[in-house]
Design a protein around this motif. Sequence first.
Motif, PDB file in Angstrom:
ATOM      1  N   LEU A   7       0.894  -1.257  -0.014  1.00  0.00           N
ATOM      2  CA  LEU A   7      -0.030   0.091  -0.035  1.00  0.00           C
ATOM      3  C   LEU A   7       0.840   1.272  -0.068  1.00  0.00           C
ATOM      4  O   LEU A   7       0.378   2.059  -0.673  1.00  0.00           O
ATOM      5  N   ASP A   8       1.934   1.277   0.595  1.00  0.00           N
ATOM      6  CA  ASP A   8       3.095   2.255   0.797  1.00  0.00           C
ATOM      7  C   ASP A   8       3.544   2.574  -0.462  1.00  0.00           C
ATOM      8  O   ASP A   8       3.728   3.592  -0.916  1.00  0.00           O
ATOM      9  N   SER A  12       3.112   5.841  -2.703  1.00  0.00           N
ATOM     10  CA  SER A  12       4.154   6.872  -3.366  1.00  0.00           C
ATOM     11  C   SER A  12       4.047   6.757  -4.685  1.00  0.00           C
ATOM     12  O   SER A  12       4.462   7.949  -5.398  1.00  0.00           O
ATOM     13  N   GLY A  13       3.648   5.763  -5.602  1.00  0.00           N
ATOM     14  CA  GLY A  13       3.374   5.974  -6.766  1.00  0.00           C
ATOM     15  C   GLY A  13       2.364   6.961  -7.329  1.00  0.00           C
ATOM     16  O   GLY A  13       2.430   7.845  -8.191  1.00  0.00           O
ATOM     17  N   LYS A  81       9.817   8.199  -5.198  1.00  0.00           N
ATOM     18  CA  LYS A  81       9.690   9.594  -4.756  1.00  0.00           C
ATOM     19  C   LYS A  81      10.259  10.632  -5.911  1.00  0.00           C
ATOM     20  O   LYS A  81      11.210  10.304  -6.723  1.00  0.00           O
ATOM     21  N   VAL A  82       9.720  11.732  -5.812  1.00  0.00           N
ATOM     22  CA  VAL A  82      10.199  12.841  -6.661  1.00  0.00           C
ATOM     23  C   VAL A  82      11.408  13.868  -5.948  1.00  0.00           C
ATOM     24  O   VAL A  82      11.279  13.985  -4.673  1.00  0.00           O
ATOM     25  N   ALA A 129       0.011   5.330 -15.418  1.00  0.00           N
ATOM     26  CA  ALA A 129       0.842   4.771 -14.486  1.00  0.00           C
ATOM     27  C   ALA A 129      -0.062   5.099 -13.135  1.00  0.00           C
ATOM     28  O   ALA A 129      -0.081   4.389 -12.374  1.00  0.00           O
ATOM     29  N   TYR A 130      -0.831   6.402 -12.929  1.00  0.00           N
ATOM     30  CA  TYR A 130      -1.588   6.487 -11.981  1.00  0.00           C
ATOM     31  C   TYR A 130      -2.542   5.417 -11.671  1.00  0.00           C
ATOM     32  O   TYR A 130      -2.907   5.056 -10.679  1.00  0.00           O
ATOM     33  N   SER A 131      -3.448   5.216 -12.938  1.00  0.00           N
ATOM     34  CA  SER A 131      -4.552   4.058 -12.661  1.00  0.00           C
ATOM     35  C   SER A 131      -4.042   2.879 -12.362  1.00  0.00           C
ATOM     36  O   SER A 131      -4.518   2.162 -11.536  1.00  0.00           O
ATOM     37  N   ALA A 132      -2.640   2.431 -12.866  1.00  0.00           N
ATOM     38  CA  ALA A 132      -1.856   0.982 -12.385  1.00  0.00           C
ATOM     39  C   ALA A 132      -1.857   1.069 -10.920  1.00  0.00           C
ATOM     40  O   ALA A 132      -2.130   0.199 -10.384  1.00  0.00           O
ATOM     41  N   ASN A 133      -1.379   2.059 -10.381  1.00  0.00           N
ATOM     42  CA  ASN A 133      -1.074   2.176  -8.890  1.00  0.00           C
ATOM     43  C   ASN A 133      -2.474   2.250  -8.180  1.00  0.00           C
ATOM     44  O   ASN A 133      -2.306   1.612  -7.139  1.00  0.00           O
TER      45      ASN A 133
END
Length: 152
Positions: A7-8, A12-13, A81-82, A129-133
């Motif tokens: 979950l972490d 983070s993604g 992380k960015v 990528a957001y959707s996959a995370n």
Amino acid sequence: MAFLHSLDISGSGLTASRLRMDLISENIANSETTRTDTGGPYRRKMAVYQCADSAGTFRNMLDGKISGADGQNQAVPNGVKVTAIAEDQTPFSAEYDPTSPDADARGYVQKPNVDLIKETTDMMAVTRAYSANLTAFEAVKNMAAKALEIGK
């Protein structure tokens, strides 16, 4: 529950992807800005991603998995992380417009180095990528709920 660590990672993604989406939106909004506070045209901004754990890189984790290293020596991934917001150093394009207040002596105006096609493509990639995370996050959440149901 050790599997909840994922979950972490997904979180983070999600956070990194959201920041990248914000930067792309800013780039698109400023694609015609010829004068900024610093004096020149707007420069495209990009997010710089890095592995969130300081102990290992993705390469070290991959090598550990491939070699079958066991237990203590293996780094546990902690997501992404960015680390920085970098400005694209691509040169500005020049457009002839002698009526613009930002025109130089020859009548050319420097335009931002933002390419709308590239920004649109980047936005599509980061949305996926957001959707996959988000999907991975939901899957772990559902597994945890099912595990709690089994324990009843």
